[in-house]
Design an enzyme around this catalytic site. Structure first.
Site, PDB file in Angstrom:
ATOM      1  N   GLY A 253      72.533  28.181  44.335  1.00 46.15           N
ATOM      2  CA  GLY A 253      73.631  29.182  43.924  1.00 46.15           C
ATOM      3  C   GLY A 253      73.384  30.462  44.208  1.00 46.15           C
ATOM      4  O   GLY A 253      74.307  31.015  44.988  1.00 46.15           O
ATOM      5  N   LYS A 254      72.371  31.224  43.817  1.00 48.49           N
ATOM      6  CA  LYS A 254      72.096  32.482  43.996  1.00 48.49           C
ATOM      7  C   LYS A 254      71.645  32.656  45.494  1.00 48.49           C
ATOM      8  O   LYS A 254      72.227  34.030  45.860  1.00 48.49           O
ATOM      9  CB  LYS A 254      71.049  32.965  42.958  1.00 48.49           C
ATOM     10  CG  LYS A 254      71.305  32.755  41.575  1.00 48.49           C
ATOM     11  CD  LYS A 254      70.231  33.006  40.570  1.00 48.49           C
ATOM     12  CE  LYS A 254      70.530  32.805  39.159  1.00 48.49           C
ATOM     13  NZ  LYS A 254      70.436  31.503  38.806  1.00 48.49           N
ATOM     14  N   ASP A 298      54.725  25.777  46.594  1.00 45.53           N
ATOM     15  CA  ASP A 298      54.637  26.313  45.183  1.00 45.53           C
ATOM     16  C   ASP A 298      54.596  27.591  45.408  1.00 45.53           C
ATOM     17  O   ASP A 298      53.782  28.240  46.053  1.00 45.53           O
ATOM     18  CB  ASP A 298      53.124  25.646  44.920  1.00 45.53           C
ATOM     19  CG  ASP A 298      52.946  26.080  43.275  1.00 45.53           C
ATOM     20  OD1 ASP A 298      53.443  26.971  43.010  1.00 45.53           O
ATOM     21  OD2 ASP A 298      51.797  25.647  42.748  1.00 45.53           O
ATOM     22  N   ASP A 317      63.744  33.689  39.985  1.00 48.25           N
ATOM     23  CA  ASP A 317      64.596  32.809  39.143  1.00 48.25           C
ATOM     24  C   ASP A 317      63.561  31.938  38.266  1.00 48.25           C
ATOM     25  O   ASP A 317      63.698  30.878  38.562  1.00 48.25           O
ATOM     26  CB  ASP A 317      65.826  32.050  39.760  1.00 48.25           C
ATOM     27  CG  ASP A 317      66.726  31.491  38.736  1.00 48.25           C
ATOM     28  OD1 ASP A 317      66.341  31.635  37.539  1.00 48.25           O
ATOM     29  OD2 ASP A 317      67.674  30.971  38.856  1.00 48.25           O
ATOM     30  N   CYS A 370      67.173  31.801  32.466  1.00 48.47           N
ATOM     31  CA  CYS A 370      68.093  31.454  31.533  1.00 48.47           C
ATOM     32  C   CYS A 370      67.838  31.090  30.337  1.00 48.47           C
ATOM     33  O   CYS A 370      68.201  29.830  29.716  1.00 48.47           O
ATOM     34  CB  CYS A 370      69.033  30.209  32.238  1.00 48.47           C
ATOM     35  SG  CYS A 370      68.099  28.838  32.734  1.00 48.47           S
TER      36      CYS A 370
END
Length: 429
Positions: A253-254, A298, A317, A370
């Site tokens: 999404g980002k 990774d 993220d 998040c």
């Protein structure tokens, strides 16, 4: 097959096998043809996970010894959930839940007795449940204690928000249309939505709908993404010609939002360790007609995949506890353990240190999680800055969202209908 039995099998995979609810649902619902049945199963599974601590307390108060068959326990939890939280008539909730156990004849009488006993003692049991904090708020003790330590004044509000159904937020693709135009399309379709004042692409629907109901979804005019997550691309502020790295990029999404806001990016490289999740990135970009270099690798070992050319912008993220998205993934309350946090903090540190060397001098790294836990957020950045003297924080000034921290900015779950999120910007001197 009986929908409640399917739901019981899904819940068992979560409780007994430690499988994520999303994964268990994806696997089980492949054999369910009816959209109505799928929605019912999903609602039950999410509801039981969301209110598990309370339902489990009540179940244990109604039986003499622990149940050894997980599916039977799951069925009773499903019955209790229907009786307390769903608009299912009590006699139907009991009889249908009993019927779901037809392959286990010995269990039918037990399920019937427990559920009818709950109906007789409901007020008394609910009052007892309200006396124990972890039961009343339906969260594990360790998480409540951590929240009270990190956010003493807001802890209970966060916990209550976690138990609510999340809103459906949309990200309008400004490369294809305007937000005002898309809002008008929604209204014409009978789908009213609210504009998010501090996010140029954000809309929040008054009620969730299937993605197929969204105007021009297949044509890439809109995506489903929480408003808090939409802030990342704006904070990254990518300029034309810049080389960008999106670390731990799935489901994309980002990644997509960065490309929508800056179509003249030099190159965007998206890295994720999970090959299956990287397929989601590929699918999302294809629907939106966007291009990026996708690498399954990774992130903590850039020597295995990096081409040696530095990046002007990096979005990390970071893998985290996901405690800011519990309302979307209530199984986190069942699967996450207190000992997981230290391991996640260590992983974040390894990735952040490894990726920092890939940033160009004068470039900017946006660290995001998040999570609502300070160890993963402001504590992580404080530790990084103390050991990297070529790093400097670029403070985030925001109008309308977040709580300024010593470093970075924290969004708490429910603020302006958003998920819990943390952002910090670091510049390489």
């Amino acid at each position: 097959m009986n929908t409640r039995w399917i739901a019981a099998r899904i819940i068992t995979r979560v409780l007994q096998d430690g499988q994520s609810l999303t994964s268990a649902l994806d696997s089980a619902l492949k054999t369910v043809e009816s959209a109505q049945d799928k929605a019912f199963i999903q609602a039950i599974c999410y509801g039981v996970c969301r209110h598990y601590h309370r339902l489990d307390f009540i179940l244990n108060a109604l039986i003499d010894k622990p149940l050894k068959v997980w599916e039977v326990k799951a069925l009773i939890l499903i019955g209790l959930y229907q009786l307390k939280y769903m608009r299912v008539k009590p006699h139907a909730a009991v009889s249908e839940t009993v019927q779901a156990a037809r392959s286990l004849p010995w269990a039918r009488a037990l399920i019937n007795a427990v559920l009818r006993n709950y109906l007789r003692k409901q007020d008394e049991l609910e009052q007892k449940a309200d006396q124990i904090k972890s039961v009343a708020l339906s969260h594990p003790d360790w998480f409540i204690q951590q929240l009270e330590q990190d956010w003493s004044g807001q802890a209970e509000k966060i916990l209550l928000e976690n138990n609510l159904l999340p809103p459906m937020a949309l990200r309008v693709n400004l490369a294809k249309t305007t937000r005002d135009h898309y809002l008008q399309l929604l209204i014409e379709q009978g789908l009213p939505a609210q504009v998010v004042s501090f996010c140029a692409t954000g809309l929040i629907l008054d009620r969730p709908v299937p993605i197929e109901a969204l105007p021009s979804f297949a044509e890439g005019w809109v995506s489903v993404q929480d408003t808090a997550a939409q802030l990342a691309a704006e904070l990254l502020a990518v300029q034309p010609g810049q080389r960008v790295l999106d670390v731990c990029a799935a489901p994309g999404g980002k990644t997509a939002h960065i490309l929508e806001l800056q179509p003249d990016v030099g190159e965007l490289v998206a890295v994720d360790i999970d090959e299956n999740r990287m397929l989601r990135v590929r699918e999302n970009l294809a629907r939106l007609e966007l291009q990026a270099t996708l690498i399954v690798a990774d992130a903590a070992k850039p020597d295995d995949w990096w081409d040696g050319k530095t990046f002007d912008r990096i979005l990390l993220d970071a893998p985290c506890s996901a405690t800011g998205v519990i309302r979307r993934h209530p199984d986190i309350k069942l699967l996450r353990r207190v000992e997981d946090i230290a391991a996640l903090v260590a992983t974040q540190k390894i990735i952040l240190n490894a990726i920092w060397s890939l940033l160009s001098p004068g470039g900017m790294l946006l660290y995001a999680t998040c999570s609502v836990l300070k160890q993963e957020n402001v504590g992580q950045i404080q530790d990084f800055l103390s050991t990297h003297h070529d790093a400097e924080e670029l403070p985030i000034t925001a109008d309308g969202w977040g709580i300024p921290q010593e470093y970075g900015r924290q969004i708490l779950t429910g603020e302006s209908a958003m998920d819990g999120f943390y952002y910090a910007r670091l510049v390489k001197q």
